[in-house]
Design a protein around this motif. Sequence first.
Motif, PDB file in Angstrom:
ATOM      1  N   UNK A 224      42.193  43.595  45.332  1.00  0.00           N
ATOM      2  CA  UNK A 224      42.548  44.806  46.079  1.00  0.00           C
ATOM      3  C   UNK A 224      41.405  45.823  46.084  1.00  0.00           C
ATOM      4  N   UNK A 225      40.622  45.870  45.008  1.00  0.00           N
ATOM      5  CA  UNK A 225      39.597  46.899  44.852  1.00  0.00           C
ATOM      6  C   UNK A 225      38.192  46.401  45.185  1.00  0.00           C
ATOM      7  N   UNK A 226      38.044  45.111  45.423  1.00  0.00           N
ATOM      8  CA  UNK A 226      36.720  44.482  45.504  1.00  0.00           C
ATOM      9  C   UNK A 226      35.889  44.994  46.677  1.00  0.00           C
ATOM     10  N   UNK A 227      34.579  45.157  46.432  1.00  0.00           N
ATOM     11  CA  UNK A 227      33.663  45.563  47.492  1.00  0.00           C
ATOM     12  C   UNK A 227      33.515  44.476  48.560  1.00  0.00           C
ATOM     13  N   UNK A 228      33.880  43.237  48.234  1.00  0.00           N
ATOM     14  CA  UNK A 228      33.779  42.139  49.195  1.00  0.00           C
ATOM     15  C   UNK A 228      35.108  41.851  49.883  1.00  0.00           C
ATOM     16  N   UNK A 229      36.080  42.729  49.722  1.00  0.00           N
ATOM     17  CA  UNK A 229      37.401  42.492  50.302  1.00  0.00           C
ATOM     18  C   UNK A 229      37.317  42.389  51.828  1.00  0.00           C
ATOM     19  N   UNK A 254      39.814  36.862  41.401  1.00  0.00           N
ATOM     20  CA  UNK A 254      40.192  38.244  41.688  1.00  0.00           C
ATOM     21  C   UNK A 254      41.601  38.428  42.236  1.00  0.00           C
ATOM     22  N   UNK A 255      42.109  37.511  43.096  1.00  0.00           N
ATOM     23  CA  UNK A 255      43.463  37.707  43.637  1.00  0.00           C
ATOM     24  C   UNK A 255      44.568  37.660  42.593  1.00  0.00           C
ATOM     25  N   UNK A 256      44.312  37.070  41.423  1.00  0.00           N
ATOM     26  CA  UNK A 256      45.374  36.976  40.412  1.00  0.00           C
ATOM     27  C   UNK A 256      44.989  37.688  39.119  1.00  0.00           C
ATOM     28  N   UNK A 257      43.966  38.528  39.162  1.00  0.00           N
ATOM     29  CA  UNK A 257      43.503  39.225  37.965  1.00  0.00           C
ATOM     30  C   UNK A 257      43.685  40.730  38.133  1.00  0.00           C
ATOM     31  N   UNK A 258      44.428  41.330  37.226  1.00  0.00           N
ATOM     32  CA  UNK A 258      44.679  42.760  37.279  1.00  0.00           C
ATOM     33  C   UNK A 258      43.688  43.506  36.383  1.00  0.00           C
ATOM     34  N   UNK A 259      42.769  44.213  37.003  1.00  0.00           N
ATOM     35  CA  UNK A 259      41.778  45.035  36.293  1.00  0.00           C
ATOM     36  C   UNK A 259      41.027  45.843  37.347  1.00  0.00           C
ATOM     37  N   UNK A 260      40.407  46.933  36.918  1.00  0.00           N
ATOM     38  CA  UNK A 260      39.700  47.784  37.880  1.00  0.00           C
ATOM     39  C   UNK A 260      38.181  47.612  37.780  1.00  0.00           C
ATOM     40  N   UNK A 261      37.705  46.403  37.456  1.00  0.00           N
ATOM     41  CA  UNK A 261      36.268  46.150  37.326  1.00  0.00           C
ATOM     42  C   UNK A 261      35.461  46.610  38.540  1.00  0.00           C
ATOM     43  N   UNK A 262      35.918  46.395  39.790  1.00  0.00           N
ATOM     44  CA  UNK A 262      35.113  46.846  40.927  1.00  0.00           C
ATOM     45  C   UNK A 262      34.894  48.356  40.926  1.00  0.00           C
ATOM     46  N   UNK A 263      35.869  49.098  40.463  1.00  0.00           N
ATOM     47  CA  UNK A 263      35.757  50.553  40.406  1.00  0.00           C
ATOM     48  C   UNK A 263      35.046  50.997  39.141  1.00  0.00           C
ATOM     49  N   UNK A 264      35.339  50.350  38.035  1.00  0.00           N
ATOM     50  CA  UNK A 264      34.827  50.756  36.737  1.00  0.00           C
ATOM     51  C   UNK A 264      33.376  50.313  36.565  1.00  0.00           C
ATOM     52  N   UNK A 265      33.137  49.037  36.865  1.00  0.00           N
ATOM     53  CA  UNK A 265      31.848  48.383  36.698  1.00  0.00           C
ATOM     54  C   UNK A 265      31.396  48.396  35.225  1.00  0.00           C
ATOM     55  N   UNK A 266      30.224  47.826  34.991  1.00  0.00           N
ATOM     56  CA  UNK A 266      29.710  47.641  33.644  1.00  0.00           C
ATOM     57  C   UNK A 266      28.261  48.112  33.579  1.00  0.00           C
TER      58      UNK A 266
END
Length: 411
Positions: A224-229, A254-266
Motif C-alpha cells: 500500500x505504501x510502496x514507491x513502486x505501487x 509486500x502485498x502480505x507484509x504489514x510494516x511502514x518500511x517505504x515510509x520509514x526507510x533505513x
Amino acid sequence: MLTRREFLKLCTATVLTASLTDQIVPLMRHAFAEGKLTKPPVIWLELGSCTGNSISLDNAVNPTFHQVLTDMVDMRYNWLLNAAQGSEAVQMMLDTVEKDAGKFWLVIEGAVMTADNGRYNHVFMRGNQMVTGIAALQEIAPKAKHIIAVGTCACFGGPAAAYPNPGGAKGVWEVIKQPVINVPGCPANADWMTGTFSHLIMYGLPELDSYNRPKLFFGQTIHDLCQRRQQFEDGIFASFPGESGCLYKVGCKGPITHADCPRRQWNHYVNWPVRAGAPCIGCANPGFPDSSMPFYNHLPDVQTPLGALNVKKFGAAAAGLGVAAVGAHLITGVVAKRIGKHWLDGTKPHESDPPENIEQLKQELDDLIRQQNALISESKSLQRSEVKRKLPRTLRQKVVDFFRPGQKHRR
C-alpha cells in the motif's frame, strides 16, 4: 503536552526531519522533572538472538540511542551495555525485579529456546548455576508492567525457529501467559522500538493489531505504501532484482507484509530494500523465513479462512481467461488487504478482525469478472479498428508477460 493525535501524526509522517526528537524529548524531560511522568526501569534480556535489534537501536537517530538511555528509560540490565559484569550486573537485575515489581519493563530480544528444558540458551549465572533463557523469562515476566518483544525472533520465533528448529525456538507469547507487545522485523527498525517506548511512557498501551503489533507502524501493508505501487498498477514488472518496475514477479512479499518500511526507510531514512532493487522478503511476518521462501519466487501458498490459496495456480487459471487484472487484483484486493491479515496463526489476538466471508469474496470475484469483460470488449474493439495502434499490442504483451514469465525465470 503533545496530544496523542499529534504524536501519532509525527510517528506516521514521512521521517525526514528530527521533529520527533525536537518535540518529544524536551517534553519528556520537563514531565520527568515535574514528576508527571516516571522514567521506567528497563530489563533487556537477550535470548536466542544475533543481537541485531540491539545494533539497530544503537543506530537510532530520531531520537538517538544516547537520548533513549538518558532521556527516556532507565536501563537497569542489558548485557551489551552493563557497566558492571558478572554477579554485580545480575544482582542489579534481580533487585529491580523485586523492588520495582509492577513498574519495570521487560524487553526481550531473541527467540525462546524450549527444547530440552531450554539448555540451548543460557543467559546468566546465579551463584554457581547457569540460568536458561526460558527460566529467566518465566521468572521475571509475571512481575513486569509491560513485556515488549523486539525483533521477529522474539515475536514469532523468526529465523531461529526455521525448519528443522532443533532448539525448539518459539515467540515470547507462546511461552508466558502475560500480554506481549510485538515489535517484529529482522531486525526491528529503531523507530518502531523508540516510538513504541515513547507511546508507553506518555499515553500507555498503543492500539495493537491481531498479532499484537502497534498499528501506528504495522497498520498498512508495504504494498500500500510502496514507491513502486504505481508501476504495479501500470503493469510494469521487473524481470529480475535490480531492474526498474514492480518487484512482485520476482518474489516481493509486500502485498502480505504489514510494516511502514517505504515510509520509514533505513540507514538514517535514506533507503530500504525495494527502493534499492531487492524484493521485500516479509521479515516482519509471523512464520518468517519459512513462510516467505523461496524469497525470489512468486508468493507461496497464502493461508486464508477459505483454505490455502496458491497464487501461481490462480494466476494460471486467470491466464486461461486472458485477463491479468483478475490475478493481480485478487491478490492485492482480497488477500493483501483483508484475508492476508490472517494468513498465518499469529499471537493471541488483542482485537481480532472478523474473518472474510464467502459472500464478500464472491462480490470481489464478480467485480473482477466485470473488469475482465470490459478488457475483452475493449480488446475486440481495438482489433476491429482499421488504424493500427501500438496500444492493443502493448496490452496483450503485458498480459502474456505477466502470466508467462521468461524461460530464465522458470524452474
